[in-house]
Design a protein around this motif. Structure first.
Motif, PDB file in Angstrom:
ATOM      1  N   SER A   1      11.831 -11.527  59.423  1.00 34.62           N
ATOM      2  CA  SER A   1      11.589 -12.533  60.456  1.00 34.62           C
ATOM      3  C   SER A   1      10.710 -13.670  59.939  1.00 34.62           C
ATOM      4  CB  SER A   1      10.958 -11.891  61.693  1.00 34.62           C
ATOM      5  OG  SER A   1       9.693 -11.357  61.363  1.00 34.62           O
ATOM      6  N   THR A   2       9.812 -13.381  59.007  1.00 29.41           N
ATOM      7  CA  THR A   2       8.995 -14.440  58.411  1.00 29.41           C
ATOM      8  C   THR A   2       9.877 -15.379  57.604  1.00 29.41           C
ATOM      9  OG1 THR A   2       7.163 -12.898  58.233  1.00 29.41           O
ATOM     10  CG2 THR A   2       7.022 -14.916  56.936  1.00 29.41           C
ATOM     11  N   THR A   3      10.750 -14.829  56.806  1.00 23.37           N
ATOM     12  CA  THR A   3      11.660 -15.643  56.009  1.00 23.37           C
ATOM     13  C   THR A   3      12.584 -16.431  56.916  1.00 23.37           C
ATOM     14  OG1 THR A   3      11.603 -13.948  54.306  1.00 23.37           O
ATOM     15  CG2 THR A   3      13.358 -15.584  54.160  1.00 23.37           C
ATOM     16  N   CYS A   4      13.116 -15.808  57.921  1.00 21.83           N
ATOM     17  CA  CYS A   4      14.039 -16.456  58.830  1.00 21.83           C
ATOM     18  C   CYS A   4      13.348 -17.566  59.614  1.00 21.83           C
ATOM     19  CB  CYS A   4      14.643 -15.421  59.782  1.00 21.83           C
ATOM     20  SG  CYS A   4      15.924 -16.108  60.835  1.00 21.83           S
ATOM     21  N   SER A   5      12.102 -17.326  60.029  1.00 24.20           N
ATOM     22  CA  SER A   5      11.411 -18.358  60.801  1.00 24.20           C
ATOM     23  C   SER A   5      11.121 -19.585  59.951  1.00 24.20           C
ATOM     24  CB  SER A   5      10.121 -17.800  61.400  1.00 24.20           C
ATOM     25  OG  SER A   5       9.206 -17.476  60.384  1.00 24.20           O
ATOM     26  N   SER A   6      10.859 -19.386  58.664  1.00 19.25           N
ATOM     27  CA  SER A   6      10.647 -20.556  57.816  1.00 19.25           C
ATOM     28  C   SER A   6      11.942 -21.329  57.620  1.00 19.25           C
ATOM     29  CB  SER A   6      10.046 -20.151  56.481  1.00 19.25           C
ATOM     30  OG  SER A   6      10.985 -19.429  55.732  1.00 19.25           O
ATOM     31  N   CYS A   7      13.070 -20.631  57.549  1.00 16.96           N
ATOM     32  CA  CYS A   7      14.360 -21.316  57.451  1.00 16.96           C
ATOM     33  C   CYS A   7      14.656 -22.083  58.731  1.00 16.96           C
ATOM     34  CB  CYS A   7      15.480 -20.317  57.189  1.00 16.96           C
ATOM     35  SG  CYS A   7      15.367 -19.537  55.581  1.00 16.96           S
ATOM     36  N   VAL A   8      14.317 -21.504  59.861  1.00 17.05           N
ATOM     37  CA  VAL A   8      14.519 -22.180  61.140  1.00 17.05           C
ATOM     38  C   VAL A   8      13.667 -23.446  61.204  1.00 17.05           C
ATOM     39  CG1 VAL A   8      14.127 -21.969  63.630  1.00 17.05           C
ATOM     40  CG2 VAL A   8      15.272 -20.140  62.393  1.00 17.05           C
ATOM     41  N   VAL A   9      12.448 -23.371  60.697  1.00 18.80           N
ATOM     42  CA  VAL A   9      11.583 -24.555  60.676  1.00 18.80           C
ATOM     43  C   VAL A   9      12.197 -25.639  59.794  1.00 18.80           C
ATOM     44  CG1 VAL A   9       9.332 -25.411  59.919  1.00 18.80           C
ATOM     45  CG2 VAL A   9       9.476 -23.316  61.246  1.00 18.80           C
ATOM     46  N   THR A  10      12.754 -25.265  58.653  1.00 20.40           N
ATOM     47  CA  THR A  10      13.404 -26.236  57.779  1.00 20.40           C
ATOM     48  C   THR A  10      14.605 -26.869  58.471  1.00 20.40           C
ATOM     49  OG1 THR A  10      12.711 -24.980  55.840  1.00 20.40           O
ATOM     50  CG2 THR A  10      14.498 -26.559  55.530  1.00 20.40           C
ATOM     51  N   LEU A  11      15.420 -26.062  59.127  1.00 23.31           N
ATOM     52  CA  LEU A  11      16.587 -26.592  59.819  1.00 23.31           C
ATOM     53  C   LEU A  11      16.195 -27.467  61.004  1.00 23.31           C
ATOM     54  CD1 LEU A  11      18.929 -23.490  59.658  1.00 23.31           C
ATOM     55  CD2 LEU A  11      18.998 -25.552  58.259  1.00 23.31           C
ATOM     56  N   LEU A  12      15.147 -27.076  61.734  1.00 22.52           N
ATOM     57  CA  LEU A  12      14.672 -27.920  62.836  1.00 22.52           C
ATOM     58  C   LEU A  12      14.106 -29.237  62.305  1.00 22.52           C
ATOM     59  CD1 LEU A  12      12.971 -25.397  65.278  1.00 22.52           C
ATOM     60  CD2 LEU A  12      15.071 -26.683  65.625  1.00 22.52           C
TER      61      LEU A  12
ATOM     62  N   ALA B   1      23.583 -32.558  65.104  1.00 27.11           N
ATOM     63  CA  ALA B   1      24.549 -32.749  64.013  1.00 27.11           C
ATOM     64  C   ALA B   1      24.681 -31.486  63.170  1.00 27.11           C
ATOM     65  CB  ALA B   1      24.139 -33.934  63.148  1.00 27.11           C
ATOM     66  N   LEU B   2      23.556 -30.900  62.817  1.00 28.40           N
ATOM     67  CA  LEU B   2      23.593 -29.702  61.985  1.00 28.40           C
ATOM     68  C   LEU B   2      24.174 -28.496  62.730  1.00 28.40           C
ATOM     69  CD1 LEU B   2      22.892 -29.220  59.067  1.00 28.40           C
ATOM     70  CD2 LEU B   2      20.644 -28.468  59.776  1.00 28.40           C
ATOM     71  N   PRO B   3      23.756 -28.227  63.984  1.00 31.65           N
ATOM     72  CA  PRO B   3      24.399 -27.111  64.697  1.00 31.65           C
ATOM     73  C   PRO B   3      25.886 -27.329  64.936  1.00 31.65           C
ATOM     74  CG  PRO B   3      22.319 -27.670  65.742  1.00 31.65           C
ATOM     75  CD  PRO B   3      22.583 -28.716  64.711  1.00 31.65           C
ATOM     76  N   LEU B   4      26.303 -28.563  65.244  1.00 28.95           N
ATOM     77  CA  LEU B   4      27.729 -28.828  65.445  1.00 28.95           C
ATOM     78  C   LEU B   4      28.517 -28.602  64.157  1.00 28.95           C
ATOM     79  CD1 LEU B   4      27.669 -32.026  67.684  1.00 28.95           C
ATOM     80  CD2 LEU B   4      28.440 -29.749  68.334  1.00 28.95           C
TER      81      LEU B   4
ATOM     82  N   GLY C   1      15.653 -26.509  50.889  1.00 26.46           N
ATOM     83  CA  GLY C   1      15.975 -25.085  50.987  1.00 26.46           C
ATOM     84  C   GLY C   1      15.797 -24.363  49.664  1.00 26.46           C
ATOM     85  N   ALA C   2      16.206 -25.000  48.572  1.00 28.40           N
ATOM     86  CA  ALA C   2      16.022 -24.389  47.250  1.00 28.40           C
ATOM     87  C   ALA C   2      14.544 -24.279  46.900  1.00 28.40           C
ATOM     88  CB  ALA C   2      16.752 -25.204  46.192  1.00 28.40           C
ATOM     89  N   LEU C   3      13.765 -25.311  47.229  1.00 33.75           N
ATOM     90  CA  LEU C   3      12.325 -25.258  46.989  1.00 33.75           C
ATOM     91  C   LEU C   3      11.674 -24.148  47.811  1.00 33.75           C
ATOM     92  CD1 LEU C   3       9.809 -26.590  45.701  1.00 33.75           C
ATOM     93  CD2 LEU C   3       9.667 -27.978  47.773  1.00 33.75           C
ATOM     94  N   GLU C   4      12.115 -24.012  49.040  1.00 35.23           N
ATOM     95  CA  GLU C   4      11.590 -22.953  49.902  1.00 35.23           C
ATOM     96  C   GLU C   4      11.924 -21.573  49.336  1.00 35.23           C
ATOM     97  OE1 GLU C   4      11.755 -21.773  54.618  1.00 35.23           O
ATOM     98  OE2 GLU C   4      13.134 -23.242  53.814  1.00 35.23           O
TER      99      GLU C   4
END
Length: 178
Positions: free
Chosen positions: A26-37, A105-108, A166-169
């Motif tokens: 969930s920590t990894t996923c939440s950071s990805c969600v922050v990047t996508l947001l 745009a990204l979710p679509l 994303g790659a840097l993350e």
């Protein structure tokens, strides 16, 4: 005879295989969600600041004045008609529409790509997702009276930026795992 480790054996711990260096998924996923947001907000800001451009007249001589010559007959010629070149009104999307397209745009693109991933194959779905994302930028730029190529370029640049972040993350998470 080799004895297989059990889940209770502390010496058999494989922390290098754990997500985020011993952290939770969930920590990894939440950071990805922050990047996508963050990417969605950046898209909304980029498209929200894009005001429609009104086309200008082809030449600057459109508003030239005409000189009248007084013939002395006492009859005045009617005033020359002002010849304004009609300009087409900007038919771009409203600011709210542009901001909403930027936010979603990204979710679509992800939804469209995932539909084709399920129907066809993952690579085709990825092409569809990238095409949808870049196509939304091209649509907004074209509707705003700007260059279609510029919209495509900015859409591609933002996608490349998303992949770079994303790659840097991922590199940061992998460095924590060691």
């Amino acid at each position: 005879m080799y004895r297989l480790p059990t889940q209770f054996d502390a010496s058999a711990s494989r922390q290098d295989l754990a997500a985020a260096g011993g952290g939770s998924t969930s920590t990894t996923c939440s950071s990805c969600v922050v990047t996508l947001l963050g990417t969605s907000v950046l898209s909304a800001v980029v498209l929200g600041k894009l005001d429609p451009v009104t086309p200008t007249a082809a030449g600057s001589d459109a508003h030239a004045t005409t000189d009248t010559v007084d013939t002395g007959t006492g009859v005045r010629d009617p005033a020359p008609a002002q010849t304004n070149t009609p300009t087409a009104p900007a038919t771009g999307l409203s600011r709210t529409g542009r901001v909403l397209l930027g936010l979603f745009a990204l979710p679509l693109a992800a939804i469209g790509g995932s539909m084709f991933m399920g129907i066809s194959n993952p690579l085709f779905g990825l092409f569809v997702a990238v095409g949808l994302y870049v196509g939304l930028y091209a649509l907004v730029y074209e509707r705003s009276g700007r260059s279609l190529g510029r919209g495509i370029g900015i859409g591609i640049a933002l996608l490349l930026g998303l992949f770079a972040v994303g790659a840097l993350e991922m590199m940061l998470w992998l460095s924590v795992m060691k």
